[in-house]
Design a protein around this motif. Structure first.
Motif, PDB file in Angstrom:
ATOM      1  N   THR A   1       0.987  -1.051  -0.084  1.00 52.92           N
ATOM      2  CA  THR A   1      -0.005  -0.163  -0.221  1.00 52.92           C
ATOM      3  C   THR A   1       0.756   1.387   0.141  1.00 52.92           C
TER       4      THR A   1
ATOM      5  N   GLU B   1       2.593   1.449   3.264  1.00 51.98           N
ATOM      6  CA  GLU B   1       3.821   0.604   3.330  1.00 51.98           C
ATOM      7  C   GLU B   1       5.128   1.022   2.597  1.00 51.98           C
TER       8      GLU B   1
ATOM      9  N   ASP C   1      -6.256  -2.582  16.010  1.00 54.83           N
ATOM     10  CA  ASP C   1      -6.614  -3.289  14.880  1.00 54.83           C
ATOM     11  C   ASP C   1      -5.987  -4.336  14.440  1.00 54.83           C
TER      12      ASP C   1
ATOM     13  N   LEU D   1      -7.818  -6.689  11.967  1.00 59.45           N
ATOM     14  CA  LEU D   1      -8.522  -6.939  10.877  1.00 59.45           C
ATOM     15  C   LEU D   1      -7.375  -6.813   9.728  1.00 59.45           C
ATOM     16  N   SER D   2      -6.768  -5.749   9.829  1.00 57.87           N
ATOM     17  CA  SER D   2      -5.641  -5.599   8.602  1.00 57.87           C
ATOM     18  C   SER D   2      -4.657  -6.887   8.724  1.00 57.87           C
ATOM     19  N   LEU D   3      -4.112  -7.143  10.100  1.00 58.58           N
ATOM     20  CA  LEU D   3      -3.164  -8.145  10.235  1.00 58.58           C
ATOM     21  C   LEU D   3      -3.772  -9.411   9.617  1.00 58.58           C
ATOM     22  N   GLN D   4      -4.841  -9.658   9.840  1.00 60.23           N
ATOM     23  CA  GLN D   4      -5.741 -10.894   9.509  1.00 60.23           C
ATOM     24  C   GLN D   4      -5.811 -11.011   8.060  1.00 60.23           C
ATOM     25  N   GLU D   5      -6.353  -9.712   7.301  1.00 59.75           N
ATOM     26  CA  GLU D   5      -6.161  -9.775   5.776  1.00 59.75           C
ATOM     27  C   GLU D   5      -4.770 -10.115   5.303  1.00 59.75           C
ATOM     28  N   LYS D   6      -3.976  -9.795   5.973  1.00 56.07           N
ATOM     29  CA  LYS D   6      -2.355  -9.877   5.408  1.00 56.07           C
ATOM     30  C   LYS D   6      -2.078 -11.527   5.510  1.00 56.07           C
TER      31      LYS D   6
ATOM     32  N   GLU E   1      -4.166 -13.238   2.755  1.00 62.17           N
ATOM     33  CA  GLU E   1      -3.453 -13.085   1.781  1.00 62.17           C
ATOM     34  C   GLU E   1      -2.274 -14.097   1.477  1.00 62.17           C
TER      35      GLU E   1
END
Length: 328
Positions: free
Chosen positions: A68, A71, A295, A297-302, A305
């Motif tokens: 992103t 990042e 947060d 959720l962003s870690l979960q998404e990574k 992925e």
């Protein structure tokens, strides 16, 4: 339209970082402060580290298209920090004579400081003559040309414990370390870095395996500062130590501190998602974030992925990986 502008800006930022990264790794200039990447590539060419470490070192250091904008910005800030040259100063102010059963030897106290500014986080280690001797022998095998004119204090049959001999060796070892550090291939080498950090890391991981988390954490926090200075151009190499600190803080029920060091480790792995610590670290960070109300959720998404790109394999937990380090 706003979305198109955002995508265009993100694409331009990616292209700019890629151009700058390519320039920094291919420029013919030999000035060290502008060439951290060149030093790393030279080191990899001359070194034969363990298979996992070699794979990590060979991983591309360039940003990738899945990052992103945030990042990418963080990646470039890290790049600029790594370009700042860190110079270390070695001092040997004192010694002590150790008598253990039938053996007797001198321990040399080594203080390592960062020059150019007041350094409140100095590193203090102890090494004996035989430790220096082993280092010298290993460096001669790997860097015969660079070590050609490097002198080493010779052994004496008698008088090793006299004040005169000890003081002579103090000065000789101080000059020896300064000379080694002045040669870029040697100071970046695993052998030189291991000499300065491995005994303490072995003790720390031994404490971790024995459940002595407070003692392990104390040692690891001492070592990590020195590791960061010695490996400024290769931050991935400090990930195992950072993760061991996370494990200690977590088991000592200090989730906030564990999360802090976990974030540092993740920042080192932002372009190294194939690293063996990446998935276990993400899983631990998700648990810590949930516990701290952050947060997750962003870690979960990574994590999802990454799992979608890889075949299902047995993944160790962060603690399982940590206790496997430095097993003698």
């Amino acid at each position: 339209m706003d979305q198109d502008l955002h995508c265009t800006a993100e694409r331009e930022l990616l292209e700019a970082v890629s151009r700058i990264t390519t320039f920094s790794t291919t420029s013919p200039s030999d000035e060290e402060q502008n060439q951290p990447k060149a030093e790393i590539s030279c080191q990899v060419g001359k070194e034969n580290p363990e298979k996992d470490d070699l794979q990590d070192s060979n991983t591309s250091l360039s940003p990738n298209s899945s990052m992103t904008t945030k990042e990418l910005q963080e990646y470039w800030r890290n790049e600029k920090r790594q370009c700042r040259q860190v110079k270390l100063l070695f001092e040997i102010p004192s010694t002590r004579i150790v008598e253990h059963h039938l053996s007797k030897y001198v321990m040399y106290k080594i203080i390592i400081l960062q020059t150019g500014s007041f350094d409140s986080n100095k590193s203090v280690i102890e090494r004996r003559y035989s430790d220096f001797e082993k280092l010298h022998r290993k460096l001669l095998e790997e860097f015969s040309e660079e070590m050609e004119d490097v002198t080493f204090p010779k052994k004496t049959l008698t008088g090793n414990f006299t004040e005169e001999i000890i003081n002579e060796r103090k000065l000789a070892f101080k000059d020896y370390l300064r000379l080694l550090y002045s040669m870029k291939y040697i100071r970046r080498s695993k052998k030189f870095i291991d000499f300065l950090t491995r005994p303490e890391l072995q003790e720390a991981y031994g404490c971790l395996r024995g459940g002595q988390y407070t003692k392990a954490l104390e040692i690891l926090l001492e070592v990590i500062g020195l590791q960061e200075r010695l490996t400024r151009g290769n931050p991935v190499s400090i990930v195992p130590t950072l993760c061991a600190i996370v494990v200690c803080h977590k088991d000592l029920e200090n989730p906030a501190s564990a999360f802090e060091y976990g974030e540092k480790a993740l920042s080192c792995l932002c372009v190294h998602t194939s690293h063996r610590y990446y998935t276990p670290l993400l899983e631990t960070m998700i648990t810590l974030a949930y516990e701290l109300g952050k947060d997750f959720l962003s870690l979960q998404e990574k994590l999802e992925e990454w799992k979608a790109k890889k075949d299902p394999v047995r993944v160790f937990t962060l603690k399982e990986l940590a206790v496997r380090e430095y097993v003698q």
